[in-house]
Design a protein around this motif. Structure first.
Motif, short mmCIF file in Angstrom:
data_model
loop_
_atom_site.label_atom_id
_atom_site.label_comp_id
_atom_site.label_asym_id
_atom_site.label_seq_id
_atom_site.Cartn_x
_atom_site.Cartn_y
_atom_site.Cartn_z
N ALA A 1 -53.75 37.46 4.33
CA ALA A 1 -52.56 36.44 4.92
C ALA A 1 -52.40 36.97 6.15
O ALA A 1 -52.03 35.96 7.16
N TYR B 1 -38.94 33.30 12.94
CA TYR B 1 -40.33 33.33 12.56
C TYR B 1 -41.14 31.95 13.40
O TYR B 1 -42.16 32.01 13.28
N ASP B 2 -40.18 31.07 13.54
CA ASP B 2 -40.82 29.71 14.08
C ASP B 2 -41.08 29.75 15.66
O ASP B 2 -41.64 28.96 16.17
N ALA C 1 -54.87 36.02 8.78
CA ALA C 1 -54.77 34.42 9.01
C ALA C 1 -53.37 34.00 9.78
O ALA C 1 -53.14 32.78 10.05
N ARG C 2 -52.62 35.07 9.81
CA ARG C 2 -51.25 34.90 10.63
C ARG C 2 -50.14 33.91 9.92
O ARG C 2 -49.79 32.87 10.51
N ARG C 3 -50.44 33.99 8.47
CA ARG C 3 -49.52 33.19 7.69
C ARG C 3 -47.93 34.10 7.56
O ARG C 3 -47.70 34.53 6.69
N TRP C 4 -47.33 33.73 8.84
CA TRP C 4 -46.12 35.04 8.95
C TRP C 4 -45.20 34.72 7.94
O TRP C 4 -44.67 35.84 7.13
N LYS C 5 -44.58 33.46 7.84
CA LYS C 5 -43.50 33.41 6.76
C LYS C 5 -43.88 33.78 5.35
O LYS C 5 -42.95 34.47 4.77
N GLU C 6 -45.03 33.41 5.07
CA GLU C 6 -45.62 33.96 3.62
C GLU C 6 -45.36 35.30 3.48
O GLU C 6 -45.18 35.71 2.17
N SER D 1 -50.02 31.23 15.95
CA SER D 1 -50.85 30.83 14.75
C SER D 1 -52.19 31.33 15.15
O SER D 1 -52.50 31.60 15.99
N SER D 2 -53.02 31.14 13.82
CA SER D 2 -54.11 31.89 13.91
C SER D 2 -55.15 30.92 14.87
O SER D 2 -55.09 29.56 14.79
#
Length: 262
Positions: A147, A250-251, A150-155, A258-259
């Motif tokens: 993750a 984080y937004d 994949a830069r799924r930051w909030k996750e 983003s990826s």
């Protein structure tokens, strides 16, 4: 040097705090560092005892890495950048040995093809990025590291710090990165070296964790790497490392990018 700008209680300094405070509070910090290096029997990859020497005493710094490899002397200035570099040599000697040996070997290889060795090459560029700006992201959860890639930051980041640290640890290595964080700002981004561990790693003492990490990462570096092997992490996004880590935080796509789409 103004050590007062180092805010030692910051969470990103936890792995350096005890040693760093001791050295910084001495009347001659470089001598104090040399004493620690001697007590620990630290050497470079060429079996030369490590010592920190004033850069003013070194006539030619064009061969900085070669000088370290050939003599064990690390030219050091009285500034924060070199202070943090010194702490890294003391805390992660095997990694620093390996990086220095790789730099030296690449310099020698280039000199054999060109007397001026003007081109640094991909391996030296990658080694410099690692040395200056690396953060270790250590996790027992492979899906977490996927993750991150994949830069799924909030996750992975907008979570309770207590839960985060049950499966992940972030340890800073790059001395330029540490210097930047003496005046932290949101956009500071680290080059991440991911390390997968068994869950019992988190039960180790700090000393055991650091020793294991030093050995394991050094072994991995020996295989060679390039700049594209790094992931990226806006370092103040680590849970608990900064204030107001909200949705809006984080937004911010200028920082938490983003990826890339292929």
């Amino acid at each position: 040097m103004n050590f007062a700008v180092i805010d030692w209680p910051r969470p990103w300094l936890s792995h350096l705090r005890e040693l760093g405070v001791m050295i910084a509070s001495s009347s001659d910090w470089m001598s104090a560092a040399n004493q620690v290096a001697s007590q620990r029997g630290l050497c470079n990859a060429n079996a030369k005892p490590i010592s920190f020497v004033s850069q003013e005493g070194i006539a030619d710094l064009s061969g900085y890495e070669s000088h370290i490899y050939s003599t064990g002397e690390i030219p050091t200035r009285d500034n924060l950048h070199d202070f943090f570099n010194t702490l890294m040599w003391l805390q992660f000697p095997k990694i620093k040995q390996t990086l220095n040996r790789m730099q030296y070997a690449e310099i020698e290889r280039m000199l054999r093809t060109s007397p001026v060795a003007q081109e640094r090459g991909k391996q030296r560029d990658a080694a410099t990025l690692f040395d200056e700006n690396c953060a270790f992201v250590i996790s027992s959860d492979v899906s977490f590291l996927d993750a991150l890639k994949a830069r799924r930051w909030k996750e992975i980041l907008m979570v309770d710090p207590h839960q985060f640290y049950k499966r992940c640890e972030v340890i800073l290595f790059g001395h330029a990165l540490l210097e930047k964080l003496t005046a932290p700002y949101k956009a500071i981004t680290a080059h991440v070296w991911s390390v997968t561990v068994d869950s019992d790693w988190f039960e180790f003492s700090n000393e055991e964790q650091r020793s294991w990490l030093d050995q394991k990462v050094a072994e991995n570096l020996e295989k060679g790497f390039v700049s594209s092997d790094f992931n990226h992490l806006p370092i103040l996004g680590v849970p608990g490392w900064w204030r107001d880590q909200t949705d809006d935080f984080y937004d911010d796509a200028t920082v938490f990018r983003s990826s890339r789409k292929h």
